[in-house]
Scaffold this active site. Structure first.
Site, PDB file in Angstrom:
ATOM      1  N   ASP A 201      44.849  28.690  43.949  1.00 21.50           N
ATOM      2  CA  ASP A 201      45.169  29.173  45.100  1.00 21.50           C
ATOM      3  C   ASP A 201      46.300  28.429  46.065  1.00 21.50           C
ATOM      4  OD1 ASP A 201      44.790  29.538  48.376  1.00 21.50           O
ATOM      5  OD2 ASP A 201      43.451  31.469  47.270  1.00 21.50           O
ATOM      6  N   ILE A 202      47.228  29.084  46.880  1.00 20.15           N
ATOM      7  CA  ILE A 202      48.296  28.431  46.967  1.00 20.15           C
ATOM      8  C   ILE A 202      47.522  27.571  48.881  1.00 20.15           C
ATOM      9  CG2 ILE A 202      50.077  29.211  46.047  1.00 20.15           C
ATOM     10  CD1 ILE A 202      50.475  30.999  49.251  1.00 20.15           C
TER      11      ILE A 202
ATOM     12  N   ASN B 159      35.541  38.669  47.510  1.00 20.05           N
ATOM     13  CA  ASN B 159      35.682  39.842  48.092  1.00 20.05           C
ATOM     14  C   ASN B 159      35.960  41.139  48.497  1.00 20.05           C
ATOM     15  OD1 ASN B 159      35.544  37.172  49.040  1.00 20.05           O
ATOM     16  ND2 ASN B 159      38.070  36.505  49.783  1.00 20.05           N
TER      17      ASN B 159
ATOM     18  N   GLY C 151      37.811  39.407  53.726  1.00 26.77           N
ATOM     19  CA  GLY C 151      38.151  38.003  54.081  1.00 26.77           C
ATOM     20  C   GLY C 151      39.374  38.878  52.777  1.00 26.77           C
TER      21      GLY C 151
ATOM     22  N   HIS D 218      39.441  39.870  42.424  1.00 25.80           N
ATOM     23  CA  HIS D 218      40.171  38.998  41.809  1.00 25.80           C
ATOM     24  C   HIS D 218      39.029  38.137  42.539  1.00 25.80           C
ATOM     25  CE1 HIS D 218      41.519  38.779  46.163  1.00 25.80           C
ATOM     26  NE2 HIS D 218      41.641  36.773  45.734  1.00 25.80           N
TER      27      HIS D 218
ATOM     28  N   HIS E  54      37.186  34.117  42.880  1.00 28.17           N
ATOM     29  CA  HIS E  54      37.543  32.495  43.772  1.00 28.17           C
ATOM     30  C   HIS E  54      36.478  31.785  42.532  1.00 28.17           C
ATOM     31  CE1 HIS E  54      39.775  33.717  47.254  1.00 28.17           C
ATOM     32  NE2 HIS E  54      39.467  34.915  47.063  1.00 28.17           N
TER      33      HIS E  54
END
Length: 114
Positions: free
Chosen positions: A28-29, A87, A93, A100, A102
């Site tokens: 994650d960026i 999410n 969020g 996807h 997390h």
């Protein structure tokens, strides 16, 4: 085309750490934990609530990939551990309309989240 579709197509660079026939995983960026990777299905499913019976193999593959990735990153153990989150919608969020997972780890994660 979503941001994730562009990453899957290699049109946008990402720190890809895992890939199989069903998904791509990358860091994650904007990480929320020392380990924060996204596991993105190659098949576009806008959100988990939009999944249909034909998506079962893809959804199962995401969870299997999560275990492999957690092992690869050294957090798949009872003394460390990891959290998976999906999410759905703005209030949860969601920022990209491409479902996807997390994977978060690397520190103690509080409960309840949010």
């Amino acid at each position: 085309m979503t941001l994730f579709e562009k990453i899957i197509a290699r049109e946008i660079p990402a720190d890809i750490i895992y890939e199989d026939d069903f998904c791509v995983s990358f860091r994650d960026i904007n990480p929320k934990a020392p380990v924060h990777v996204l596991i993105v299905p190659k098949k576009v499913i806008p959100r988990v609530g939009d999944a249909v019976a034909d998506d079962q193999a893809t959804l199962g593959a995401l969870l299997l990939a999560a275990g492999k990735i957690a092992t690869q990153l050294g957090v798949n153990s009872t003394d460390k551990g990891f959290r998976l989150a999906i999410n759905h919608g703005k209030d949860a969020g969601e920022t990209v309309p491409h479902m996807h997972v997390h994977l978060l780890a690397g520190r103690e994660l509080g409960w309840p989240p949010g």
